[in-house]
Design a protein around this motif. Sequence first.
Motif, short mmCIF file in Angstrom:
data_model
loop_
_atom_site.label_atom_id
_atom_site.label_comp_id
_atom_site.label_asym_id
_atom_site.label_seq_id
_atom_site.Cartn_x
_atom_site.Cartn_y
_atom_site.Cartn_z
N ARG A 172 -8.86 -1.88 5.59
CA ARG A 172 -8.63 -2.90 4.58
C ARG A 172 -9.13 -2.34 3.27
O ARG A 172 -10.30 -2.16 3.07
CB ARG A 172 -9.40 -4.16 4.91
CG ARG A 172 -8.70 -5.00 5.93
CD ARG A 172 -9.48 -6.23 6.17
NE ARG A 172 -9.15 -7.26 5.20
CZ ARG A 172 -9.84 -8.37 5.12
NH1 ARG A 172 -10.90 -8.55 5.87
NH2 ARG A 172 -9.49 -9.30 4.27
N LYS B 247 -1.02 3.48 -3.81
CA LYS B 247 -1.15 2.74 -2.55
C LYS B 247 -0.22 3.32 -1.50
O LYS B 247 0.76 3.98 -1.80
CB LYS B 247 -0.86 1.27 -2.76
CG LYS B 247 0.53 0.98 -3.35
CD LYS B 247 1.54 0.68 -2.30
CE LYS B 247 2.96 0.70 -2.86
NZ LYS B 247 4.00 0.46 -1.87
N TYR C 207 1.31 1.90 2.25
CA TYR C 207 1.38 0.84 3.24
C TYR C 207 2.13 1.40 4.44
O TYR C 207 3.31 1.70 4.35
CB TYR C 207 2.12 -0.36 2.64
CG TYR C 207 2.17 -1.61 3.51
CD1 TYR C 207 1.65 -1.67 4.80
CD2 TYR C 207 2.75 -2.78 3.00
CE1 TYR C 207 1.71 -2.82 5.55
CE2 TYR C 207 2.81 -3.95 3.75
CZ TYR C 207 2.29 -3.96 5.03
OH TYR C 207 2.36 -5.11 5.79
N LEU D 225 -3.07 0.40 3.35
CA LEU D 225 -2.98 -0.80 4.17
C LEU D 225 -2.34 -0.38 5.48
O LEU D 225 -1.22 0.11 5.51
CB LEU D 225 -2.12 -1.87 3.48
CG LEU D 225 -2.02 -3.20 4.22
CD1 LEU D 225 -3.37 -3.86 4.34
CD2 LEU D 225 -1.05 -4.13 3.52
N HIS D 226 -3.09 -0.56 6.53
CA HIS D 226 -2.61 -0.07 7.82
C HIS D 226 -3.03 -1.03 8.91
O HIS D 226 -3.96 -0.79 9.66
CB HIS D 226 -3.20 1.33 8.08
CG HIS D 226 -2.81 1.88 9.41
ND1 HIS D 226 -3.71 2.49 10.24
CD2 HIS D 226 -1.63 1.89 10.07
CE1 HIS D 226 -3.09 2.88 11.35
NE2 HIS D 226 -1.83 2.52 11.27
N CYS E 294 -0.55 -8.84 4.00
CA CYS E 294 -1.14 -8.52 2.71
C CYS E 294 -2.04 -9.65 2.20
O CYS E 294 -2.84 -9.43 1.30
CB CYS E 294 -0.05 -8.26 1.67
SG CYS E 294 0.99 -6.89 2.10
N TRP F 36 1.45 -4.17 -2.93
CA TRP F 36 1.58 -3.42 -1.67
C TRP F 36 3.01 -3.04 -1.32
O TRP F 36 3.24 -2.05 -0.63
CB TRP F 36 0.98 -4.22 -0.51
CG TRP F 36 -0.51 -4.18 -0.51
CD1 TRP F 36 -1.35 -5.22 -0.74
CD2 TRP F 36 -1.33 -3.03 -0.29
NE1 TRP F 36 -2.64 -4.80 -0.67
CE2 TRP F 36 -2.67 -3.46 -0.39
CE3 TRP F 36 -1.07 -1.70 -0.01
CZ2 TRP F 36 -3.74 -2.59 -0.22
CZ3 TRP F 36 -2.13 -0.83 0.17
CH2 TRP F 36 -3.46 -1.28 0.06
N ILE G 244 6.96 -1.49 1.79
CA ILE G 244 6.27 -0.73 2.81
C ILE G 244 6.66 0.73 2.60
O ILE G 244 7.83 1.06 2.58
CB ILE G 244 6.68 -1.19 4.22
CG1 ILE G 244 6.21 -2.61 4.46
CG2 ILE G 244 6.14 -0.25 5.29
CD1 ILE G 244 6.70 -3.20 5.77
#
Length: 815
Positions: free
Chosen positions: A26, A35, A37, A75-76, A508, A525, A528
Amino acid sequence: MPEKTYDHQQIEMKWYERWRDAALYRAEVDRTRPKFYVLEMLPYPSGTLHMGHLRNYTIGDALARYKWMRGFNVLHPMGWDAFGLPAENAAIARGLHPRDWTRANIEEMTGTLRRYAFSYDWSREISTCEPEYYHWNQWFFLKMLERGLAYRKKALVNWCPECATVLANEQVVDGCCWRHGLVAVEQRELEQWFLRITAYMEELLADINRLEGVWPDRVLAMQRNWIGRSEGTEADFRLESTGQPVRVFTTRVDTIFGATCVMLAPEHPLVGEIGPREQERAKGLIDLRGRKDLAGLEKEGFFTGRYAINPYNGERLPVWIANFVLMEYGTGAIMAVPAHDQRDFEFCRKYGIEVRPVIRPVDGALADADTMTDAFVDDGVVENSGEFSGLASAEARRRMTAKAEAGGFGKAAITWRLKDWGISRQRYWGTPIPVIHCERCGIVPAPESELPVRLPLDIRITGRGRSPLENVPEFINVACPACRGQARRESDTMDTFIDSSWYFYRYCDPRNPRAPFDPDVIDYWFQIDQYIGGIEHAILHLIYSRFFCKVMRDLGLVRHSEPVKNLFTQGMVLKDGVAMSKSAGNVVGADAMAEKYGADTGRLFVLFAAPPEKELEWQETGAEGMYRFLGRTCRFVTRNIERARAGAAGSPDADRKALRKLHQTVRKVTQDLETRWHFNTSIAAVMELMNELHALESELSGAVLAEASEKVVLLLGPFIPYLTEELWEELGRQGPVFRQPWPTYNPELAREEEAEIVIQVNGKLRGRFLAPFGASREELEQRALAHDKIRSFLAGKQVVKVIVVPDKLVNVVVR
RNA sequence: GCGGAUGUGGCGAAACUGGCAGACGCGCCAGCCUUAGGAGCUGGUGGCCGUAAGGCCGUGGAGGUUCAAGUCCUCUCAUCCGCACCA
């Protein structure tokens, strides 16, 4: 200092315990950073979690860790709990309440999964099975209802007797239920809810070609195929008796002068008007058709005794009913042009209907009707077609369509294969469709303020094909929101593919109580960057979620039109040549694997054995090899810690060699991971490095040992989190490995001192020598020609030409 | 039928814009170490010929382009996957 043996059990449990509650992936969002994702479509783990499931996870995780080390916000989340479906199944099987089962399942599954995954388990924040999530499913549904994108109609639908529910077209595979491989789907006529995905079909198709990122051709082709746009012409053939038009669709209007009959689908509405006997026979054709394998079906049909008029030449054509004409496609009626359509040809030959060629190949003659054995289906030159004779097919199509439009008997038309998405399910488990049926007011949407419409918890699951919700009076009986009179709540629930269509948006902003998500957060985000999953979602989930995205855009919630920038479909894991799956009974369980060799070994094997897009044959012996490598690496690092710390002296020559290899390896791994995800070659490069380090080990100085150990740990960090974490600690370093910056290399140190020049004679390798980098062409040529071995090859021959590729090779061409 | 892929050792596979085919790993062989090993270490390992040095052949097949082809072009064969009487 004694070396440490590799105890995977101990190491992995230690770090699993330490990290299990940490939100590893996070990001503390710092919007100035780039970023990334990354998300995987895990096949929902309704049974044993096996290596097949874990492969895409491992790929995504390696990528996420690497990106993190490269300074991205990552973000994973885990994607696996998107579906409520398995919960329902298991609940029925175990007699448990689905909600409890889901929670139990999460705990049960994530034990192993998290030991593998080493990342943040978002299923703790979002379960699509719970009201907090389906609230927003309902909200979306109401928005669509308002806009006419959701509607209810009576329709012939697919029914799986095993699930005892309706299925969408996309969920029927080979005429069988996608979840019950061998259970044939039946057709039933029911009142159903649909989402108007066809309102977006043009865009869904067009955007396939506009995707900026990388999507596999296979998936794009499957989607195109599924949407199935086909351009052609509609034309009316009037019945001779009543003058009623029979509209047909064709992509080959240029062949219309070769039409020798008109054929109706057995379900065509006109069949009823022709007569009861005909209707009876048509029914027979439908029954004969069965439900599977239309392609292998023998063509059958009969003449109705009626005639229809070809609008182009006034010709009187017999009207037939044929089993191979589909009501669902086009207009349900066709003109048969046996000379130029293979199916029509077969049918007409069988029933002795005239075959009349009207298209000839550009450089050939018209076929002979009596002797032709196959239809001529290519474009060509139109003949025997009145004013259109002599035109090329394409031109004839244009002019003939124009004539139909001018004459008012037809038009250009586009036919689509895609149908609206049927979302009604007669399951208990799923989002209740938030509408109320009132006898006076009709269908009334549930007021937004009353959302979520909750599932009653106290139910009995019957599996009998009616929603169990119908037996819960407290749920069913409600006051009509409009007139306050007695009304009934809709008992159908939504397809769980609704859940999966937008879950990655909710990830998200998982706790948002006011909206499905905050558009600002989404804006950061999305899209993707990298979606990873199996090919099985190519047309189901991946079309639905694209559709949802466009709807959300039109609702003003998101600012992009496609949810996923890059899609990657990983290859399956095979065992003995068969896809690993519970039904095939050939799984290598993740538990067993973690027990025996550890999660690191499993991950490394999966990444090393084949490039990620390829299928991977599982081999126990291969896993052993990876285990050995981990052991060697562990021992190497630990036994040299003391010497490294003490700053022991070493041989400068060995140091130089080791450093060169080290820096070359950092370069190679970085390149392989940056441009393409060649995890296998990255790992191979580290193995090579370790081989070299082993060979030089005793001569290396402490400083070099220290640098090498540290960089090896960092390079392996994305692939084997546990061991690298442990070694990082052993090296006396702080903090999780994936929060360290990615190791750098020094191009100076990485450079080879001398180039190895290959000498070829007539393209064949004959010798080699060392030369300084940047040596001149002349020098290289000279040295090559002077080479002992080359001289023997040149004896008695004439040198025609010498090709020199600086720093690489010299090719001497002789005669 | 239409569409999408894939063909390289005994096996999984490498080979970035044409430039040393088979990196790395598995397996196999030999040796070392060990009371023992399904542990560890060292070396070998595409095929054929040769004691050897070395030579010839070799990326599904056939042609072609090029000084040079696994890689580019043409044709062809095989396998896998998806869709399918879609008019």
